[in-house]
Design a protein around this motif. Structure first.
Motif, PDB file in Angstrom:
ATOM      1  N   SER A 142       0.818  -1.215   0.000  1.00 49.26           N
ATOM      2  CA  SER A 142       0.000   0.000   0.000  1.00 49.26           C
ATOM      3  C   SER A 142       0.848   1.260   0.000  1.00 49.26           C
ATOM      4  CB  SER A 142      -0.914   0.007   1.232  1.00 49.26           C
ATOM      5  OG  SER A 142      -0.148   0.104   2.419  1.00 49.26           O
ATOM      6  N   GLY A 143       2.165   1.121   0.108  1.00 50.15           N
ATOM      7  CA  GLY A 143       3.033   2.289   0.131  1.00 50.15           C
ATOM      8  C   GLY A 143       3.391   2.763   1.523  1.00 50.15           C
ATOM      9  N   MET A 144       2.938   2.081   2.541  1.00 47.36           N
ATOM     10  CA  MET A 144       3.257   2.473   3.913  1.00 47.36           C
ATOM     11  C   MET A 144       4.517   1.763   4.393  1.00 47.36           C
ATOM     12  SD  MET A 144      -0.369   2.648   5.982  1.00 47.36           S
ATOM     13  CE  MET A 144      -1.007   1.078   5.412  1.00 47.36           C
ATOM     14  N   PRO A 145       5.268   2.380   5.303  1.00 46.46           N
ATOM     15  CA  PRO A 145       6.317   1.625   5.984  1.00 46.46           C
ATOM     16  C   PRO A 145       5.696   0.434   6.709  1.00 46.46           C
ATOM     17  CG  PRO A 145       6.501   3.975   6.456  1.00 46.46           C
ATOM     18  CD  PRO A 145       5.175   3.774   5.783  1.00 46.46           C
ATOM     19  N   GLY A 146       6.352  -0.721   6.643  1.00 43.30           N
ATOM     20  CA  GLY A 146       5.809  -1.911   7.275  1.00 43.30           C
ATOM     21  C   GLY A 146       6.023  -1.920   8.777  1.00 43.30           C
ATOM     22  N   PRO A 147       5.432  -2.885   9.452  1.00 41.50           N
ATOM     23  CA  PRO A 147       5.536  -2.932  10.916  1.00 41.50           C
ATOM     24  C   PRO A 147       6.968  -3.135  11.412  1.00 41.50           C
ATOM     25  CG  PRO A 147       4.547  -4.950  10.054  1.00 41.50           C
ATOM     26  CD  PRO A 147       4.595  -3.979   8.921  1.00 41.50           C
ATOM     27  N   LEU A 148       7.845  -3.692  10.572  1.00 43.74           N
ATOM     28  CA  LEU A 148       9.238  -3.881  10.963  1.00 43.74           C
ATOM     29  C   LEU A 148      10.180  -2.967  10.178  1.00 43.74           C
ATOM     30  CD1 LEU A 148       9.475  -7.775  11.359  1.00 43.74           C
ATOM     31  CD2 LEU A 148       8.976  -6.033  13.097  1.00 43.74           C
ATOM     32  N   TYR A 149       9.622  -1.896   9.609  1.00 43.69           N
ATOM     33  CA  TYR A 149      10.475  -0.950   8.884  1.00 43.69           C
ATOM     34  C   TYR A 149      11.586  -0.452   9.805  1.00 43.69           C
ATOM     35  CZ  TYR A 149      12.117   3.306   6.638  1.00 43.69           C
ATOM     36  OH  TYR A 149      12.915   4.276   6.084  1.00 43.69           O
ATOM     37  N   TRP A 150      12.778  -0.354   9.258  1.00 39.56           N
ATOM     38  CA  TRP A 150      13.914   0.126  10.044  1.00 39.56           C
ATOM     39  C   TRP A 150      14.752   1.069   9.197  1.00 39.56           C
ATOM     40  CZ3 TRP A 150      18.559  -0.758   7.746  1.00 39.56           C
ATOM     41  CH2 TRP A 150      18.621  -1.819   6.819  1.00 39.56           C
ATOM     42  N   GLN A 151      15.493   1.908   9.854  1.00 39.01           N
ATOM     43  CA  GLN A 151      16.554   2.669   9.205  1.00 39.01           C
ATOM     44  C   GLN A 151      17.604   3.013  10.243  1.00 39.01           C
ATOM     45  OE1 GLN A 151      14.038   5.880   7.719  1.00 39.01           O
ATOM     46  NE2 GLN A 151      15.164   7.353   8.964  1.00 39.01           N
ATOM     47  N   GLN A 152      18.799   3.206   9.768  1.00 42.58           N
ATOM     48  CA  GLN A 152      19.902   3.491  10.670  1.00 42.58           C
ATOM     49  C   GLN A 152      19.812   4.924  11.211  1.00 42.58           C
ATOM     50  OE1 GLN A 152      20.444   0.475  10.823  1.00 42.58           O
ATOM     51  NE2 GLN A 152      22.539   0.045  10.105  1.00 42.58           N
ATOM     52  N   ARG A 153      20.593   5.185  12.246  1.00 38.25           N
ATOM     53  CA  ARG A 153      20.622   6.520  12.835  1.00 38.25           C
ATOM     54  C   ARG A 153      22.077   6.921  13.070  1.00 38.25           C
ATOM     55  NH1 ARG A 153      17.195  10.019  15.372  1.00 38.25           N
ATOM     56  NH2 ARG A 153      18.158  11.448  16.871  1.00 38.25           N
ATOM     57  N   ALA A 154      22.383   8.183  12.751  1.00 35.30           N
ATOM     58  CA  ALA A 154      23.727   8.705  12.949  1.00 35.30           C
ATOM     59  C   ALA A 154      23.638  10.046  13.659  1.00 35.30           C
ATOM     60  CB  ALA A 154      24.453   8.854  11.613  1.00 35.30           C
ATOM     61  N   ASP A 155      24.126  10.104  14.893  1.00 34.49           N
ATOM     62  CA  ASP A 155      24.170  11.342  15.675  1.00 34.49           C
ATOM     63  C   ASP A 155      25.601  11.873  15.679  1.00 34.49           C
ATOM     64  OD1 ASP A 155      21.397  11.199  16.569  1.00 34.49           O
ATOM     65  OD2 ASP A 155      22.049   9.525  17.819  1.00 34.49           O
ATOM     66  N   TYR A 156      25.740  13.188  15.482  1.00 30.47           N
ATOM     67  CA  TYR A 156      27.055  13.797  15.305  1.00 30.47           C
ATOM     68  C   TYR A 156      27.346  14.825  16.402  1.00 30.47           C
ATOM     69  CZ  TYR A 156      26.845  12.061  10.438  1.00 30.47           C
ATOM     70  OH  TYR A 156      26.752  11.285   9.304  1.00 30.47           O
ATOM     71  N   VAL A 157      28.556  14.781  16.919  1.00 29.48           N
ATOM     72  CA  VAL A 157      29.111  15.873  17.717  1.00 29.48           C
ATOM     73  C   VAL A 157      30.360  16.330  16.970  1.00 29.48           C
ATOM     74  CG1 VAL A 157      30.135  16.590  19.897  1.00 29.48           C
ATOM     75  CG2 VAL A 157      28.218  14.967  19.893  1.00 29.48           C
ATOM     76  N   ILE A 158      30.340  17.577  16.499  1.00 32.43           N
ATOM     77  CA  ILE A 158      31.416  18.085  15.652  1.00 32.43           C
ATOM     78  C   ILE A 158      31.997  19.343  16.285  1.00 32.43           C
ATOM     79  CG2 ILE A 158      32.059  18.897  13.354  1.00 32.43           C
ATOM     80  CD1 ILE A 158      29.593  17.475  12.248  1.00 32.43           C
ATOM     81  N   LYS A 159      33.308  19.384  16.363  1.00 37.02           N
ATOM     82  CA  LYS A 159      34.030  20.586  16.778  1.00 37.02           C
ATOM     83  C   LYS A 159      34.967  20.955  15.628  1.00 37.02           C
ATOM     84  CE  LYS A 159      33.906  19.333  21.690  1.00 37.02           C
ATOM     85  NZ  LYS A 159      32.839  20.293  22.040  1.00 37.02           N
ATOM     86  N   ALA A 160      34.783  22.173  15.084  1.00 40.31           N
ATOM     87  CA  ALA A 160      35.557  22.562  13.911  1.00 40.31           C
ATOM     88  C   ALA A 160      35.976  24.017  14.022  1.00 40.31           C
ATOM     89  CB  ALA A 160      34.740  22.342  12.641  1.00 40.31           C
ATOM     90  N   SER A 161      37.028  24.341  13.308  1.00 36.72           N
ATOM     91  CA  SER A 161      37.516  25.716  13.268  1.00 36.72           C
ATOM     92  C   SER A 161      37.797  26.108  11.827  1.00 36.72           C
ATOM     93  CB  SER A 161      38.782  25.872  14.116  1.00 36.72           C
ATOM     94  OG  SER A 161      39.825  25.057  13.609  1.00 36.72           O
ATOM     95  N   LEU A 162      37.636  27.395  11.543  1.00 39.28           N
ATOM     96  CA  LEU A 162      37.882  27.941  10.214  1.00 39.28           C
ATOM     97  C   LEU A 162      39.052  28.907  10.273  1.00 39.28           C
ATOM     98  CD1 LEU A 162      37.090  28.647   7.246  1.00 39.28           C
ATOM     99  CD2 LEU A 162      35.515  30.348   8.214  1.00 39.28           C
ATOM    100  N   ASP A 163      40.021  28.707   9.387  1.00 39.45           N
ATOM    101  CA  ASP A 163      41.172  29.597   9.278  1.00 39.45           C
ATOM    102  C   ASP A 163      41.147  30.264   7.907  1.00 39.45           C
ATOM    103  OD1 ASP A 163      43.546  30.938   9.233  1.00 39.45           O
ATOM    104  OD2 ASP A 163      44.824  29.163   9.347  1.00 39.45           O
ATOM    105  N   PRO A 164      40.644  31.506   7.814  1.00 35.27           N
ATOM    106  CA  PRO A 164      40.575  32.165   6.506  1.00 35.27           C
ATOM    107  C   PRO A 164      41.941  32.378   5.864  1.00 35.27           C
ATOM    108  CG  PRO A 164      39.145  33.269   8.093  1.00 35.27           C
ATOM    109  CD  PRO A 164      40.002  32.318   8.865  1.00 35.27           C
ATOM    110  N   ALA A 165      42.997  32.435   6.646  1.00 31.06           N
ATOM    111  CA  ALA A 165      44.328  32.665   6.071  1.00 31.06           C
ATOM    112  C   ALA A 165      44.755  31.522   5.164  1.00 31.06           C
ATOM    113  CB  ALA A 165      45.346  32.857   7.188  1.00 31.06           C
ATOM    114  N   THR A 166      44.354  30.303   5.500  1.00 32.46           N
ATOM    115  CA  THR A 166      44.723  29.137   4.690  1.00 32.46           C
ATOM    116  C   THR A 166      43.509  28.470   4.045  1.00 32.46           C
ATOM    117  OG1 THR A 166      44.567  27.656   6.611  1.00 32.46           O
ATOM    118  CG2 THR A 166      46.709  28.680   6.170  1.00 32.46           C
ATOM    119  N   GLN A 167      42.304  29.037   4.275  1.00 33.51           N
ATOM    120  CA  GLN A 167      41.043  28.475   3.753  1.00 33.51           C
ATOM    121  C   GLN A 167      40.818  27.057   4.271  1.00 33.51           C
ATOM    122  OE1 GLN A 167      39.359  30.687   2.490  1.00 33.51           O
ATOM    123  NE2 GLN A 167      40.842  32.154   1.720  1.00 33.51           N
TER     124      GLN A 167
END
Length: 657
Positions: free
Chosen positions: A53-78
């Motif tokens: 019928s086009g619905m997700p089934g009773p055992l439909y599953w999908q993976q999950r990815a949770d992110y913790v990101i620490k980043a810095s930008l240096d315009p001098a070197t891009q």
């Protein structure tokens, strides 16, 4: 009843002997497959994951990815330098021994196998290199005493993909946290991310900037299609916690909610944002006159400011930063609408925050917008979409609204409904082109020119394209990366699917019923991964129609419609005129038939024959009985010119005078 069954059984048992004696059917008539355009499109084998019928089934599953990101930008070197920890949840029934990640930053790198064919060439020298540098990958597991034990994992690159081999299998329902350290340099403009230089410094629109989990699903397992630049993305949902360190003079906008506004803004900016959150008119957060002044940064700010964003249940994170952002905001329904742009774009962008507000408000007719903010940023990227933030530019306000509304429409497709853009771009671009029509018409109701173009799925534009395009056509289902040229690629991803949906909504089914089915598709698949069949089946299910003939002709093949009035034969009998209208469907596509009959007495009748007119073949006869004074003198197919008929020269019959 029983006698009838007995008679049928007797006939059936006797038939083979008679046939064999008189007509050797087995020799003269070989079995053939069902080639009717009406044959069912799906071999519907429902399972526990996806139903018929086009619905997700009773055992439909999908993976999950949770992110913790620490980043810095240096315009001098891009350079962006980052450290991310990914918490990956294996909801599949499979045990995984390795993970695949996307390194879209490698597009244009001289180290990929696509380098000899690369259209995204960026000059490299001793100071600039394309592609990501992976420094280390480690599994992070609990250790005694509340500590964490890091185990180095092996990894290897396959152009724009990276495989990480696990030190131990990840069982179903298992959770793995692993950390990646990396850095890369931001290119000038790769079409979806880039930078632009101003006297005050660099303006950045940052996307595809960190290693991202590939999707592992119930249809293809690992989706490892390479990023070649044309086709876009397929990503897992999760929560993001992102900390960005940038030079103090830079203003940053990003996916999600800013969590440390009191630390990065002075009180005056905080008060303006609070006012904008409850205003239906534009509030100026940072004006052009304030750029570069101490009043837009907190007192005592050092060389850098650290910006902390969080976002819940999204599939990606993008951000923008510049020292010269003019910043406007307004709100609707609790959503903060933001526009950030350099001063030289003010004339075009001065009402952009309200454009955002209007676009999100109208798009919400399909499904409520679920996130706390909607941001548009001007820069070198001409039009790209990410959760809660879009990158836009245009030469005038009307074109800016078109671009912004289209990119904001992507918050529904694919940010809410997470389809596979890389394989099926029409499931987001085509859907957005379809809903763009309503959003643009709402803001510019008197514009009857711009809306009749390819960008809105206009039927005349479709027919004009077919009449002038000299090359081969390819089906909508073909990926953009395999398209023979950019024109066909864009047409199949954007315009043609929108034409199909408009035609379906306006001419084939009831428009109200279509809207309900379209909304139900969103409801069923929000934050999930639908396949094309899930959309087709949902529409069939909710509309109560088997539209196999429609989906097949429009999406799986390159069929065309040519309906014709072959002839009209009239017979006078018993004080009446019997008119036999001989119709034909001369090409592969079928559709309902709209017919207008003009009679001798001046009366006009319009009738719509159902698509089942063609159920038994490409010829049909429609009969009319009239009084002699009301004899039909003209019969015309598609008098309103709302069907995609490629040859209108055979649409009209007129009685001889």
């Amino acid at each position: 009843m029983n006698k009838l069954f007995a008679l049928l059984a007797l006939c059936a048992s006797a038939a083979p002997a008679v046939a064999a004696a008189q007509h050797p059917l087995a020799e003269n008539r070989r079995g053939v497959s069902d080639t009717s355009v009406f044959r069912p499109l799906f071999a519907a084998f429902p399972n526990a994951y996806r139903t018929a019928s086009g619905m997700p089934g009773p055992l439909y599953w999908q993976q999950r990815a949770d992110y913790v990101i620490k980043a810095s930008l240096d315009p001098a070197t891009q350079t962006i330098t980052g450290a991310e920890t990914i918490k990956y949840t294996n909801n599949s029934p499979d045990t995984l021994r390795f993970l695949w990640l996307q390194l879209d930053m490698n597009l244009g790198s001289r180290k990929t196998r696509f380098s000899p064919l690369d259209h995204f060439f960026f000059p490299e020298d001793s100071t600039f290199h394309m592609g990501a540098t992976i420094e280390q990958v480690q599994a992070m597991r609990p250790a005694p005493g509340g500590k964490t034990r890091a185990t180095t994992l092996t990894w290897w690159l396959n152009s724009t993909m990276m495989r990480v081999d696990l030190d131990r299998p990840l069982a179903p329902k298992g959770v793995l946290s692993f950390a990646i350290n990396w850095h890369y340099q931001v290119p000038m403009n790769s079409g979806r991310t880039g930078r632009q230089e101003y006297p005050q410094g660099w303006l950045y629109q940052i996307a595809q900037w960190y290693p991202r989990l590939a999707v592992y699903d119930d249809v293809r397992g690992w989706n490892t299609d390479q990023y070649l630049g044309a086709s876009e993305f397929y990503l897992e949902y999760g929560d993001f916690d992102v900390t960005l360190t940038v030079p103090t003079q830079y203003t940053v906008a990003g996916t999600g909610a800013l969590r440390n506004g009191t630390q990065v803004f002075p009180p005056v900016i905080q008060h303006r944002l609070a006012a904008a959150a409850h205003s239906d008119t534009i509030v100026h957060i940072i004006t052009a006159d304030e750029l570069g002044t101490p009043g837009v940064v907190p007192a005592g700010a050092g060389a850098n400011r650290i910006w902390h964003f969080t976002a819940t249940n999204v599939r990606d994170f993008a951000w923008a930063a510049a020292p010269n952002f003019v910043w406007d905001a307004t709100s609707w329904d609790g959503i903060l609408m933001q526009a950030l742009y350099p001063p030289d774009a003010t004339e075009t962008w001065k009402t952009a925050a309200d454009m955002n507000r209007h676009a999100v408000m109208i798009h919400s007719r399909w499904f409520p917008y679920p996130w706390p903010t909607a941001i548009s940023v001007e820069g070198p990227v001409g039009g790209m979409e990410y959760p809660m933030i879009t990158f836009d530019n245009a030469e005038n306000p009307k074109e800016l609204y078109y671009t912004m509304a289209h990119e904001q429409g992507h918050e529904w497709f694919p940010m809410m409904v997470g389809s596979d853009e890389r394989l099926y771009p029409w499931m987001d671009e085509g859907f957005n082109t379809f809903i763009d029509w309503y959003t643009f018409r709402s803001r510019y109701p008197t514009d009857t020119v711009r809306i009749q173009t390819l960008e809105f799925g206009s039927l005349p534009a479709y027919l004009d394209f077919l009449s002038k395009y000299p090359g081969p056509e390819t089906p909508i289902m073909e990926t953009q990366d395999r398209s023979p040229n950019g024109l066909m690629s864009g047409w199949n991803a954007y315009g043609k699917p929108a034409v199909a949906l408009h035609f379906l909504r306006e001419q084939v089914v009831d428009s109200t019923a279509f809207d309900a089915a379209f909304r139900e598709y969103i409801r069923r698949w929000i934050y999930r991964h639908p396949q094309p069949e899930d959309f087709f089946r949902t529409m069939d299910d909710v509309l109560g129609e088997d539209l196999s003939w429609f989906w097949r002709s429009w999406f799986y093949r390159t069929d065309h419609l040519d309906q014709a009035v072959d002839s009209v034969v009239q017979t006078d009998t018993a004080g009446h005129v019997l008119s036999r209208v001989f119709l034909s469907s001369r090409r592969e596509m079928v559709a309902p038939v709209e017919i207008r009959v003009t009679r001798a007495d001046g009366s006009v009748q319009t009738t719509k024959l159902p698509v089942e007119t063609w159920l038994t073949g490409p010829q049909a006869v429609w009969m009319l009985v009239d009084a002699p004074a009301a004899r039909p003198v003209k019969v015309e197919i598609d008098p309103r010119r709302v069907y995609p008929d490629i040859d209108r020269s055979n649409n009209v019959w007129s009685a001889a005078r």
